[in-house]
Design an enzyme around this catalytic site. Sequence first.
Site, mmCIF file in Angstrom:
data_model
loop_
_atom_site.group_PDB
_atom_site.id
_atom_site.type_symbol
_atom_site.label_atom_id
_atom_site.label_comp_id
_atom_site.label_asym_id
_atom_site.label_seq_id
_atom_site.Cartn_x
_atom_site.Cartn_y
_atom_site.Cartn_z
ATOM 1 N N CYS A 50 0.863 -1.175 0.000
ATOM 2 C CA CYS A 50 0.000 0.000 0.000
ATOM 3 C C CYS A 50 0.903 1.230 0.000
ATOM 4 O O CYS A 50 1.836 1.321 0.810
ATOM 5 C CB CYS A 50 -0.896 0.007 1.242
ATOM 6 S SG CYS A 50 -1.817 1.552 1.444
ATOM 7 N N ASP A 57 -0.232 -5.848 0.151
ATOM 8 C CA ASP A 57 -1.455 -6.123 -0.599
ATOM 9 C C ASP A 57 -1.226 -7.405 -1.385
ATOM 10 O O ASP A 57 -0.119 -7.656 -1.875
ATOM 11 C CB ASP A 57 -1.778 -4.985 -1.569
ATOM 12 C CG ASP A 57 -2.311 -3.752 -0.872
ATOM 13 O OD1 ASP A 57 -3.076 -3.910 0.098
ATOM 14 O OD2 ASP A 57 -1.974 -2.638 -1.303
ATOM 15 N N VAL A 72 6.785 -13.461 -24.110
ATOM 16 C CA VAL A 72 7.564 -13.020 -22.960
ATOM 17 C C VAL A 72 8.356 -14.203 -22.413
ATOM 18 O O VAL A 72 7.874 -15.336 -22.389
ATOM 19 C CB VAL A 72 6.668 -12.383 -21.872
ATOM 20 C CG1 VAL A 72 5.739 -13.396 -21.219
ATOM 21 C CG2 VAL A 72 7.494 -11.657 -20.818
ATOM 22 N N GLU A 92 -4.917 -0.428 -8.838
ATOM 23 C CA GLU A 92 -5.123 -0.058 -10.238
ATOM 24 C C GLU A 92 -3.788 0.203 -10.932
ATOM 25 O O GLU A 92 -3.556 -0.262 -12.054
ATOM 26 C CB GLU A 92 -6.006 1.204 -10.319
ATOM 27 C CG GLU A 92 -7.419 1.018 -9.793
ATOM 28 C CD GLU A 92 -7.575 1.213 -8.286
ATOM 29 O OE1 GLU A 92 -8.727 1.246 -7.822
ATOM 30 O OE2 GLU A 92 -6.560 1.317 -7.556
#
Length: 152
Positions: A50, A57, A72, A92
């Site tokens: 956070c 988180d 990848v 986000e």
Amino acid sequence: MTDTSRLTQLGRATPMPASPVEAVLERVPNPEPGLHYCVRFAAPEFTSLCPLTGQPDFAHLVLDYVPRDWIVESKSLKLFLASFRNHGAFHEHCTLMIAKRLVALLDPVWLRIGGYWYPRGGIPIDVFFQTGTPPEGVWIPDQGVPGYRGRG
């Protein structure tokens, strides 16, 4: 045979990057250019911090993409994702940062990411992104991650 001569991490001892910005994502030529198929990576134990409290988180990330000329390299992806462990950002930003780096690296036909975040402050925040409509005729399975239900 796929050319791996430019890879700097695979097959070598590679230290954990200090941050996502420092992490090196690598790619190799698509072994089946012109054939549309879906590649999936799941990271069920993704962690970041956070940005305000420094508390950890946790998320279950599912990344699907249809390659064009590149795929990848998975060790570099693993190290890139692990570099978020000490990175402070909102859910986000983390989810979209991953998507944007991969789109810039691979220029895929199509890419989507589902960030299924565990509750922060009692509210789960799920973040979804895709580059557009998936190509016709490619089997794109459901991401298979149920919405958060707590103990219910």
